[in-house]
Write a protein that holds these residues in place. Structure first.
Motif, PDB file in Angstrom:
ATOM      1  N   ARG A   1      28.365 -47.497  32.282  1.00 12.81           N
ATOM      2  CA  ARG A   1      27.603 -47.018  33.435  1.00 12.81           C
ATOM      3  C   ARG A   1      26.179 -47.559  33.396  1.00 12.81           C
ATOM      4  O   ARG A   1      25.628 -47.966  34.427  1.00 12.81           O
ATOM      5  CB  ARG A   1      27.571 -45.490  33.461  1.00 12.81           C
ATOM      6  N   ALA A   2      25.579 -47.588  32.216  1.00 14.68           N
ATOM      7  CA  ALA A   2      24.216 -48.102  32.090  1.00 14.68           C
ATOM      8  C   ALA A   2      24.143 -49.569  32.502  1.00 14.68           C
ATOM      9  O   ALA A   2      23.183 -49.984  33.157  1.00 14.68           O
ATOM     10  CB  ALA A   2      23.732 -47.944  30.658  1.00 14.68           C
ATOM     11  N   VAL A   3      25.149 -50.350  32.119  1.00 13.29           N
ATOM     12  CA  VAL A   3      25.180 -51.768  32.490  1.00 13.29           C
ATOM     13  C   VAL A   3      25.232 -51.918  34.007  1.00 13.29           C
ATOM     14  O   VAL A   3      24.500 -52.725  34.596  1.00 13.29           O
ATOM     15  CB  VAL A   3      26.390 -52.461  31.827  1.00 13.29           C
ATOM     16  N   ALA A   4      26.072 -51.130  34.659  1.00 13.57           N
ATOM     17  CA  ALA A   4      26.169 -51.190  36.123  1.00 13.57           C
ATOM     18  C   ALA A   4      24.861 -50.772  36.772  1.00 13.57           C
ATOM     19  O   ALA A   4      24.409 -51.391  37.756  1.00 13.57           O
ATOM     20  CB  ALA A   4      27.315 -50.302  36.603  1.00 13.57           C
ATOM     21  N   GLN A   5      24.212 -49.743  36.220  1.00  8.42           N
ATOM     22  CA  GLN A   5      22.961 -49.281  36.800  1.00  8.42           C
ATOM     23  C   GLN A   5      21.804 -50.234  36.509  1.00  8.42           C
ATOM     24  O   GLN A   5      20.882 -50.353  37.319  1.00  8.42           O
ATOM     25  CB  GLN A   5      22.655 -47.870  36.283  1.00  8.42           C
TER      26      GLN A   5
END
Length: 297
Positions: free
Chosen positions: A48-52
C-alpha cells in the motif's frame, strides 16, 4: 509536499536475550519497539505504501516493517507480537533456505558458541586452533571467521562453514510456517533463490535466481509475489539499476535495498531505502528513526 516513508528492516527476533550477543533483538524488546512504533508512526503494508508513494497519497508519519531471510522465529516469535499489536509486516524469503535451511553465518556462530572446552580446532576447515576460554574470546573468534568467510564466493563460503559443523541445526521457516504468515495477513516478498548479491551474478543468472526464488514462494502460497528485497542491499555494490529493470520486467512492483534514509514521492520504487533500527527500545530507538527521516538516500 514530499511526505517521507520510513521502511524498517529486521532480521532476527530471538525468543530470549542472547548472552553472547546481548545487543540482538529479542521478543521483550521487540514488543517495546512495537509500542513505540504504533504510538509515533502510522504502520501500513509495504504494498500500500508503494502505491501511495506513486500517486502522492502517502499519509503523514507512514512507516513499514519488513523482515529478511525467513527465520523460523518470524512465525514463532514475531508473528504473535505483530498480531497482538495490530501491526502489518512484509517478510522477504530466500526460498532455498525453506524447510531445513540455515545461513552460513548462523552455522559458524553456533559451531563456536557450542564448542566444548577452551580451544576450537578448525584446521580441517582451513583455519587454525583458537582460544575460546571465555565468552569474549568466543565472540571474537566468531567475528573473525565471519569476516574471513565473507570474502569468499558464496558456494565456497557455505561449504567451508558446513565443514566446521558435524550437523547443522535448521533455523529457517518451514513451508507451513510461511503459509501461516500469509494466512495471518502478512505480506510475503522474495529474495533471490540463493540469497546471492545480484551484482555478483551474470545478467542471465540474476534473472534466473530472481524468477526461481519467486516461483517457489508462489507455489507454496498460491498467491502472487510482487515485492523484492536485494541481499545485503548496498546500491552500486550489491545491486545496480539494471537489476531494477529486471524486476520490473518480471512484474514486480517494488524492491528495497539497505541504503539509509526515507523514501519520498520521487524515489525509485526499485531501489527503496530501508533503515535497520537499533535493537534497543526507548529514546535510542526513536532517535535512530528520527535521524533516518532526515537522511537522503
Amino acid at each position: 509536499m514530499h511526505v517521507p516513508l520510513s521502511i524498517l528492516s529486521c532480521q532476527r527476533v530471538l525468543a530470549a536475550p542472547d548472552p553472547l550477543f546481548p545487543e540482538r533483538l529479542h521478543a521483550r524488546r521487540f514488543e517495546q519497539q512495537l509500542r513505540l512504533l504504533t504510538r509515533w508512526f502510522r504502520l501500513i503494508p509495504l504494498s500500500r505504501a508503494v502505491a501511495q508513494l506513486a500517486d502522492g497519497t502517502l499519509p503523514a508519519r507512514a512507516a513499514c516493517l519488513t523482515f529478511d531471510h525467513g527465520y523460523a522465529e518470524h512465525a514463532a516469535v514475531a508473528l504473535p507480537l505483530l498480531q497482538r499489536a495490530g501491526v502489518p509486516a512484509t517478510f522477504f524469503i530466500a526460498a532455498s533456505y525453506l524447510d531445513g535451511g540455515c545461513t552460513w553465518c548462523d552455522i559458524v556462530t553456533e559451531v563456536v558458541r557450542n564448542a566444548p572446552g577452551e580451544r576450537l580446532n578448525l584446521a580441517r576447515s582451513g583455519f587454525a586452533s583458537y582460544d575460546i576460554g571465555c565468552p569474549q574470546r568466543r565472540r571474537a573468534v566468531i567475528e573473525m571467521l565471519l569476516a574471513a568467510l565473507r570474502l569468499l564466493p558464496p558456494q565456497e563460503r557455505l561449504a567451508r562453514a558446513r565443514s566446521m559443523a558435524r550437523r547443522v541445526t535448521p533455523t529457517m521457516l518451514s513451508s507451513d510456517q510461511l503459509l501461516a504468515l500469509h494466512r495471518a495477513g502478512m505480506e510475503v516478498g522474495a529474495h533471490p533463490l540463493h540469497h546471492t548479491a545480484l551484482a555478483s551474478l551474470s545478467n542471465a543468472a540474476a534473472r534466473a535466481d530472481i524468477a526461481a526464488g519467486r516461483s517457489r514462494i508462489e507455489d507454496i502460497l498460491q498467491a502472487p509475489v510482487r515485492l523484492f528485497a536485494y541481499p545485503s542491499g548496498k546500491p552500486g555494490e550489491d545491486f545496480e539499476q539494471r537489476h531494477g529493470r529486471m524486476l520490473r520486467a518480471q512484474g514486480f512492483e517494488a524492491a528495497v535495498g539497505m541504503a539509509p534514509g526515507a523514501a519520498h514521492s520521487g524515489s525509485d520504487l526499485f531501489a527503496l531505502p530501508r533503515c535497520a533500527p537499533c535493537a534497543q527500545a526507548g529514546a535510542a530507538f526513536l532517535l535512530r528513526l528520527a535521524g533516518n527521516l532526515f537522511t537522503r538516500p
